[in-house]
Design a protein around this motif. Structure first.
Motif, PDB file in Angstrom:
ATOM      1  N   ASP A   1       2.615   9.313   4.534  1.00 29.28           N
ATOM      2  CA  ASP A   1       2.684   8.731   5.877  1.00 29.28           C
ATOM      3  C   ASP A   1       1.332   8.821   6.582  1.00 29.28           C
ATOM      4  N   LYS A   2       0.677   9.962   6.478  1.00 29.87           N
ATOM      5  CA  LYS A   2      -0.642  10.132   7.105  1.00 29.87           C
ATOM      6  C   LYS A   2      -1.677   9.183   6.492  1.00 29.87           C
ATOM      7  N   MET A   3      -1.680   9.079   5.167  1.00 32.59           N
ATOM      8  CA  MET A   3      -2.647   8.207   4.499  1.00 32.59           C
ATOM      9  C   MET A   3      -2.389   6.744   4.833  1.00 32.59           C
ATOM     10  N   TYR A   4      -1.124   6.358   4.894  1.00 31.25           N
ATOM     11  CA  TYR A   4      -0.790   4.974   5.219  1.00 31.25           C
ATOM     12  C   TYR A   4      -1.248   4.621   6.625  1.00 31.25           C
TER      13      TYR A   4
ATOM     14  N   MET B   1       0.826  -1.178   0.000  1.00 35.64           N
ATOM     15  CA  MET B   1       0.000   0.000   0.000  1.00 35.64           C
ATOM     16  C   MET B   1       0.876   1.249   0.000  1.00 35.64           C
ATOM     17  N   ARG B   2       1.922   1.232   0.778  1.00 37.93           N
ATOM     18  CA  ARG B   2       2.782   2.408   0.861  1.00 37.93           C
ATOM     19  C   ARG B   2       3.400   2.719  -0.504  1.00 37.93           C
ATOM     20  N   THR B   3       3.807   1.685  -1.231  1.00 31.47           N
ATOM     21  CA  THR B   3       4.394   1.886  -2.550  1.00 31.47           C
ATOM     22  C   THR B   3       3.383   2.530  -3.494  1.00 31.47           C
ATOM     23  N   PHE B   4       2.154   2.076  -3.433  1.00 31.86           N
ATOM     24  CA  PHE B   4       1.094   2.659  -4.255  1.00 31.86           C
ATOM     25  C   PHE B   4       0.912   4.135  -3.930  1.00 31.86           C
ATOM     26  N   LEU B   5       0.905   4.484  -2.656  1.00 34.47           N
ATOM     27  CA  LEU B   5       0.731   5.878  -2.261  1.00 34.47           C
ATOM     28  C   LEU B   5       1.941   6.722  -2.647  1.00 34.47           C
ATOM     29  N   GLU B   6       3.131   6.164  -2.517  1.00 36.59           N
ATOM     30  CA  GLU B   6       4.338   6.911  -2.876  1.00 36.59           C
ATOM     31  C   GLU B   6       4.390   7.209  -4.367  1.00 36.59           C
ATOM     32  N   ASN B   7       3.853   6.317  -5.174  1.00 40.59           N
ATOM     33  CA  ASN B   7       3.863   6.516  -6.621  1.00 40.59           C
ATOM     34  C   ASN B   7       2.767   7.456  -7.099  1.00 40.59           C
ATOM     35  N   SER B   8       1.929   7.926  -6.197  1.00 38.11           N
ATOM     36  CA  SER B   8       0.822   8.788  -6.586  1.00 38.11           C
ATOM     37  C   SER B   8       1.208  10.257  -6.664  1.00 38.11           C
ATOM     38  N   GLY B   9       2.398  10.606  -6.200  1.00 40.34           N
ATOM     39  CA  GLY B   9       2.860  11.983  -6.322  1.00 40.34           C
ATOM     40  C   GLY B   9       2.622  12.852  -5.101  1.00 40.34           C
ATOM     41  N   TYR B  10       2.140  12.280  -4.021  1.00 44.09           N
ATOM     42  CA  TYR B  10       1.946  13.061  -2.799  1.00 44.09           C
ATOM     43  C   TYR B  10       3.257  13.223  -2.052  1.00 44.09           C
ATOM     44  N   SER B  11       3.302  14.200  -1.148  1.00 45.89           N
ATOM     45  CA  SER B  11       4.502  14.409  -0.344  1.00 45.89           C
ATOM     46  C   SER B  11       4.681  13.259   0.630  1.00 45.89           C
ATOM     47  N   ASP B  12       5.889  13.121   1.150  1.00 48.19           N
ATOM     48  CA  ASP B  12       6.177  12.039   2.097  1.00 48.19           C
ATOM     49  C   ASP B  12       5.311  12.147   3.348  1.00 48.19           C
ATOM     50  N   ALA B  13       5.067  13.362   3.807  1.00 46.48           N
ATOM     51  CA  ALA B  13       4.234  13.551   5.003  1.00 46.48           C
ATOM     52  C   ALA B  13       2.797  13.107   4.737  1.00 46.48           C
TER      53      ALA B  13
END
Length: 43
Positions: free
Chosen positions: A16-19, A1-13
């Motif tokens: 982290d919140k979404m994860y 899941m984290r990889t999917f969110l990281e590839n979406s273009g959002y900031s690291d912060a």
């Protein structure tokens, strides 16, 4: 899941919140759905 969110273009912060929100949701759902299959002594 984290990889999917990281590839979406959002900031690291934001990632982290979404994860953490996703993880809390899954944990709560597992707890709620598994309750009927346990005995009272397990809780």
């Amino acid at each position: 899941m984290r990889t999917f969110l990281e590839n979406s273009g959002y900031s690291d912060a934001d990632v982290d919140k979404m994860y953490h929100a996703w993880f809390k949701s899954v944990t709560l759902q597992v707890s709620i759905w598994s309750y009927p299959y346990t005995t009272d002594d397990d809780w």
